[in-house]
Design a protein around this motif. Structure first.
Motif, PDB file in Angstrom:
ATOM      1  N   HIS A 111       0.280  -1.316  -0.030  1.00  0.00           N
ATOM      2  CA  HIS A 111      -0.064  -0.702  -0.064  1.00  0.00           C
ATOM      3  C   HIS A 111       0.817   1.240  -0.417  1.00  0.00           C
ATOM      4  N   ALA A 165       0.678   3.705  -3.057  1.00  0.00           N
ATOM      5  CA  ALA A 165       0.461   5.149  -2.822  1.00  0.00           C
ATOM      6  C   ALA A 165       1.650   6.499  -3.451  1.00  0.00           C
ATOM      7  N   MET A 198       1.068   5.919  -7.219  1.00  0.00           N
ATOM      8  CA  MET A 198       0.514   7.055  -7.671  1.00  0.00           C
ATOM      9  C   MET A 198       0.368   8.609  -7.472  1.00  0.00           C
ATOM     10  N   ASP A 247      -7.945  12.572  -1.166  1.00  0.00           N
ATOM     11  CA  ASP A 247      -8.200  11.746  -0.789  1.00  0.00           C
ATOM     12  C   ASP A 247      -9.632  10.739  -1.043  1.00  0.00           C
ATOM     13  N   LEU A 303      -1.883   7.470   1.938  1.00  0.00           N
ATOM     14  CA  LEU A 303      -2.044   7.573   0.814  1.00  0.00           C
ATOM     15  C   LEU A 303      -2.465   8.822   0.357  1.00  0.00           C
ATOM     16  N   GLY A 354      -7.373   4.490  -3.679  1.00  0.00           N
ATOM     17  CA  GLY A 354      -6.454   3.741  -2.577  1.00  0.00           C
ATOM     18  C   GLY A 354      -7.089   2.337  -2.872  1.00  0.00           C
ATOM     19  N   TRP A 405      -5.956   3.713  -8.149  1.00  0.00           N
ATOM     20  CA  TRP A 405      -5.043   2.325  -7.650  1.00  0.00           C
ATOM     21  C   TRP A 405      -6.733   1.641  -6.657  1.00  0.00           C
ATOM     22  N   ASP A 406      -7.289   0.223  -7.673  1.00  0.00           N
ATOM     23  CA  ASP A 406      -8.335  -0.184  -7.179  1.00  0.00           C
ATOM     24  C   ASP A 406      -8.275  -2.116  -7.062  1.00  0.00           C
ATOM     25  N   ILE A 440      -3.412   0.316 -11.455  1.00  0.00           N
ATOM     26  CA  ILE A 440      -3.416   1.427 -11.362  1.00  0.00           C
ATOM     27  C   ILE A 440      -3.957   2.650 -12.971  1.00  0.00           C
TER      28      ILE A 440
END
Length: 309
Positions: A115, A119, A122, A137, A145, A211, A252-253, A287
């Motif tokens: 994570h 971050a 990203m 965010d 993030l 995120g 991002w998922d 992403i």
């Protein structure tokens, strides 16, 4: 639709800044979301490990148990079948223990070091943070993030601020504490809100990030229902609405990235980029980055599929 293939990590190289922080430092500040899931996996991994050891220590007794079980049911099996059944059951138990330990390790890795790494990537997807005055965010959670964005603003000497939005007020209070620990408290604000109807005006943010959050929206309808998909695409529409013309979105998922890409194309977003697959929480993740056009452009959106060279 035009497909262009080139290296994703050339785009996100800025996000891979070398850092002396290891996972223990990150964990000490942010902890782990959904720790109950991690404990569940570890408990069952230990349980299956104990069972597999017992199978090994008492293999002959287990063989005799299966032989008596077969005789009670009246099933006639060739010699050695009971021992084979005991060995097979023990092997499955041991393999299950290994799989559960792997799942627990992947969950922890995804929640903490991965994570943090994603971050940074990203953040690196935005080429110029010096001009960013307002960032958002979505689903800020623990703030990994959020604080990465705030740290970048601080490095740039920017007067910009980043807003963390979460549906849980308790979470936002904890996130503010992590921002203070990271030394970026003055760059961060948090508020409670519904991502399906963002409490912000049109064309407000220079950058919007999120995120591993959007996939959780609409889960009350079930993960793969039409209603849940409609709720997720509604969030994408809200992201576009609050972005300024020329603003950048980075998401991002897990799992549902194709839905987001289709929606972004429908909304005529520019420079849509999809990263290579990254395994997170035992499933695929990507992403997606895009830019809101400075003016409305008629025509199908362009998607670039970014792959590792």
């Amino acid at each position: 639709m035009i497909l262009k293939l080139h290296c994703f990590f050339q785009i996100f190289e800025m996000g891979k800044t070398t850092t002396s922080r290891d996972w223990t430092q990150i964990y000490a500040i942010y902890g782990v979301d959904q720790w109950q899931t991690l404990l569940f996996l570890l408990f069952h991994a230990l349980l299956f490990t104990i069972l597999s050891v017992l199978y090994l220590l008492y293999f002959d007794a287990m063989g005799a148990f299966f032989e008596s079980l077969f005789s009670v049911t009246g099933v006639t099996l060739p010699g050695g079948a009971a021992r084979f059944a005991a060995g097979f059951t023990g092997s499955v138990t041991a393999i299950s223990a290994v799989c559960l330990f792997f799942a627990a390790a992947n969950f922890f890795y995804s929640a903490v070091p991965l994570h943090h790494d994603m971050a940074l990537r990203m953040v690196g997807a935005v080429s110029d943070w010096s001009t960013v005055k307002h960032a958002l965010d979505l689903g800020c959670g623990r703030g990994i993030l959020l604080n990465a964005v705030a740290t970048q603003l601080k490095k740039e000497g920017s007067s910009g601020r980043v807003v963390g939005l979460d549906r849980n007020k308790t979470t936002t209070l904890k996130t503010l504490r992590t921002a203070k620990i990271e030394g970026v408290g003055e760059y961060v604000t948090c508020r409670e809100g519904d991502v399906r109807s963002l409490p912000f005006g049109d064309n407000y943010f220079d950058v919007v990030v999120s995120g591993v959050f959007v996939h959780t929206v609409g889960k009350e309808y079930g993960k793969r229902t039409v209603e849940a998909a409609a709720e997720r695409t509604r969030v994408v529409g809200e992201v576009v609405r609050v972005l300024k013309p020329g603003g950048v979105g980075v998401v991002w998922d897990l799992l549902h990235v194709p839905e987001y890409v289709r929606r972004l194309q429908e909304l005529k977003m520019e420079d849509i980029r999809v990263s290579e697959r990254v395994t997170a929480f035992m499933v695929s993740s990507h992403i997606v980055s895009f830019r809101k056009p400075s003016q409305h452009i008629v025509g199908s959106g362009e998607v670039r599929l970014e792959w590792r060279c």
